[in-house]
Scaffold this motif. Sequence first.
Motif, PDB file in Angstrom:
ATOM      1  N   TRP A 506      90.873  -0.335  54.378  1.00 17.97           N
ATOM      2  CA  TRP A 506      90.451   0.565  53.301  1.00 17.97           C
ATOM      3  C   TRP A 506      89.920  -0.226  52.105  1.00 17.97           C
ATOM      4  O   TRP A 506      88.956   0.199  51.464  1.00 17.97           O
ATOM      5  N   ASN A 507      90.549  -1.356  51.822  1.00 23.39           N
ATOM      6  CA  ASN A 507      90.023  -2.222  50.755  1.00 23.39           C
ATOM      7  C   ASN A 507      88.613  -2.694  51.090  1.00 23.39           C
ATOM      8  O   ASN A 507      87.742  -2.766  50.214  1.00 23.39           O
ATOM      9  N   GLN A 508      88.385  -3.019  52.359  1.00 25.23           N
ATOM     10  CA  GLN A 508      87.054  -3.456  52.777  1.00 25.23           C
ATOM     11  C   GLN A 508      86.049  -2.312  52.664  1.00 25.23           C
ATOM     12  O   GLN A 508      84.904  -2.506  52.237  1.00 25.23           O
ATOM     13  N   TYR A 509      86.487  -1.115  53.040  1.00 25.71           N
ATOM     14  CA  TYR A 509      85.612   0.054  52.911  1.00 25.71           C
ATOM     15  C   TYR A 509      85.217   0.287  51.449  1.00 25.71           C
ATOM     16  O   TYR A 509      84.073   0.646  51.147  1.00 25.71           O
ATOM     17  N   LEU A 510      86.149   0.081  50.533  1.00 25.76           N
ATOM     18  CA  LEU A 510      85.839   0.218  49.104  1.00 25.76           C
ATOM     19  C   LEU A 510      84.817  -0.826  48.671  1.00 25.76           C
ATOM     20  O   LEU A 510      83.862  -0.530  47.943  1.00 25.76           O
ATOM     21  N   THR A 511      85.027  -2.063  49.124  1.00 19.17           N
ATOM     22  CA  THR A 511      84.106  -3.145  48.773  1.00 19.17           C
ATOM     23  C   THR A 511      82.701  -2.876  49.300  1.00 19.17           C
ATOM     24  O   THR A 511      81.695  -3.112  48.607  1.00 19.17           O
ATOM     25  N   ASP A 512      82.625  -2.343  50.522  1.00 18.51           N
ATOM     26  CA  ASP A 512      81.328  -2.112  51.172  1.00 18.51           C
ATOM     27  C   ASP A 512      80.668  -0.806  50.732  1.00 18.51           C
ATOM     28  O   ASP A 512      79.517  -0.539  51.117  1.00 18.51           O
ATOM     29  N   GLY A 513      81.377   0.017  49.971  1.00 13.43           N
ATOM     30  CA  GLY A 513      80.810   1.291  49.545  1.00 13.43           C
ATOM     31  C   GLY A 513      80.946   2.399  50.570  1.00 13.43           C
ATOM     32  O   GLY A 513      80.391   3.500  50.392  1.00 13.43           O
ATOM     33  N   VAL A 514      81.660   2.147  51.661  1.00 13.29           N
ATOM     34  CA  VAL A 514      81.896   3.196  52.673  1.00 13.29           C
ATOM     35  C   VAL A 514      82.839   4.255  52.105  1.00 13.29           C
ATOM     36  O   VAL A 514      82.683   5.449  52.364  1.00 13.29           O
ATOM     37  N   PHE A 515      83.837   3.817  51.347  1.00 12.23           N
ATOM     38  CA  PHE A 515      84.676   4.720  50.546  1.00 12.23           C
ATOM     39  C   PHE A 515      84.196   4.634  49.103  1.00 12.23           C
ATOM     40  O   PHE A 515      84.006   3.532  48.572  1.00 12.23           O
ATOM     41  N   GLN A 516      84.001   5.760  48.479  1.00 12.73           N
ATOM     42  CA  GLN A 516      83.587   5.787  47.074  1.00 12.73           C
ATOM     43  C   GLN A 516      84.534   6.714  46.309  1.00 12.73           C
ATOM     44  O   GLN A 516      84.825   7.829  46.755  1.00 12.73           O
ATOM     45  N   VAL A 517      85.004   6.244  45.161  1.00 16.36           N
ATOM     46  CA  VAL A 517      85.904   7.037  44.312  1.00 16.36           C
ATOM     47  C   VAL A 517      85.113   7.551  43.113  1.00 16.36           C
ATOM     48  O   VAL A 517      84.486   6.769  42.397  1.00 16.36           O
ATOM     49  N   MET A 518      85.163   8.854  42.900  1.00 17.51           N
ATOM     50  CA  MET A 518      84.397   9.485  41.818  1.00 17.51           C
ATOM     51  C   MET A 518      85.353  10.320  40.965  1.00 17.51           C
ATOM     52  O   MET A 518      86.108  11.140  41.495  1.00 17.51           O
TER      53      MET A 518
END
Length: 656
Positions: A506-518
């Motif tokens: 999940w940390n990697q997904y955040l770094t890659d922009g696959v997960f985005q927090v708005m």
Amino acid sequence: MSSPAQQETPAKGGSSPKGTPLPQQSPVKGGSPAVPGSPAHSPKKSPPRSPPSGKANTAQPFVLQNSDDEDYYTKPDFIYGGPFIAVNKPSPFLDTGTPINLPLQGTFKKSFAYYSLKERIPVILTKIIDYLSREASNIKSANGASDEDLRNFMQSVVKLKNDLVTNKDYDPFTVDTENAKKWNMWIDDQENKKYFNNTWMFSECYLYRKLREGCELTKGLQNFDYFEAQKKSAFDNNVELMCIVADKMVTMVNKSEKDKRKADFITLLKICLWANKCDLSLSLGSQVNLIQAAKDATEKLRQSPPPPPPPTKGKGKEPAQQAPLVISHDPFQMILDLKDKLLVDDSAKIADQVVTKSEAMMKAINAVCATSCGREEKTEKEGKEGKEGKEGKEEAPKQIPCPAKMTVPQAVMFDIVCDNTGYELFADLCLAHFLVAQKIVQKVRFHVKDMPWFISDVTEKDFRYVIDACTNSNFSSEASSGATEGDTGEAKIIKADNLRTLGQQWNQYLTDGVFQVMAEEFWTYPHVYRDMKKYDPNLYRKLQYAVAIMFKGDLNYRKLLGDRNWNPTTGFEASLQGFIPAPIIAVRTVKAELISGLPKGKWDQLTAADEKWMQSGDYGVIQFCAKGEALKVSDRPCMDYCKTCFGVTCPEHTDI
């Protein structure tokens, strides 16, 4: 101190069944009862109130006057004492539940809205005051705050509580921000400006926003989250459940054939549903430990077991089996145990239609990409021909379409409008991970709150805390269920190995922009979602890019339904009142007295068994509206409007 409802004399007439007109209310056009205090609401006149002594010439004490008559003390009857004839002013409070098709509000004394304003929220505010007092030294140290900062914030909470329980008018905001100016404008627009007399949605959101202002007006508590300690404890109390789910997730994220993928999608939706039980605002801030709750429920069940099932009719048939008297905390077993508590289950429809729409959206994106890529190649070729002899060529920046002109999104996106942090957010992350890993979507956007909200709602800080806590977890313990492993009979050990793996991914997904927090401001506005276009059209357009939007929890459900007491059999789509930026998924355990889409007779059946079933969080719904408003070229500038508009393509813009 007595509450405003105790000071008021409720109108005559007892409670009535859901949907039955109240005798003291005047009908309005359309057949719905009028809202108390509105021009259409004209109660029957009551006879003059007799003086307490029984003597006609005795002045009536002022304590019998209505508390909201602020001019009473300047009138001759008070100044000179009387005698006078008492005038019975109609009370806005009614001794009934919320009538059908009216907004939820605190004037209905048998409603959950009234109970929340009178009992629940004062307790929540009292616990904050107690926390500030007990942990003053730690709070000051952690935030670099002074004694004055803490004292001023505590005084603001005390005042907020007193204003609520005495049903005062809303105080305007004094902090100098654009957000506060908007709130002051909305307060001015309210017909009723008292906590109990206005809609429950506005009053409840105002309370949490006003609570935040107490920190904004200090120097040292600007970033203080008065609910943070409770949220961290809620995470720690349910780590074992997360480990159990993480161990199964390992098999779910691997590429699957169609039937297994659908079954896993449905399972994770139901994990997300029952994780919504972990709502600290329902428990008034007390910790929600699903493991202990399961043990307590098992003990209660064994002390008062249900009657045995009736004998099976017919020859040769075995007698029906008595269900085991055990309530499991295992999230996967809970899905089976709580099957009858799931009142509406559209999960299979969701699994099919999200996949179908995702595939169609991917084709549209690829078609647009093929066209634009062809133009880029042509431009690059022309550029090379015009610059012969020059070594190489700088790579042209990616051309991002103007959001206002875009009619096809940049990627297949799934949106989650979050509710609670801790175990519930963990469950949402698992569903998001599954959707990405199975290549159903390319990106997941998580919509969170921009300030502490309803105790356990997710903020950006909470989001990162949960992922980091999973990544660094060292949990290891014997299974609380008493489960054993193998033939040895040794206790099963629950470990966090797979939980850490998920956290790292999940940390990697955040770094890659696959997960985005708005964290858009609108989620902490007092407006229901049918009004989003009016108050935040840019957010509405952003939501239109999604293949589907999953709204989690009770507050989101209330806002989806306009916080209105619908007839329970009204269809889910109709109750959305036109709010369909994209297909809507509602996943909610029932904790407030509104619902739609129930089968005929189900509400009556449940209410006959337990009048307060809608307040407990024991029942749930997974509902789906497949419609979505198509993206069109907007007549407004883009949501990230700069000083210069670059037209169809925008080098200043980033991926949506």
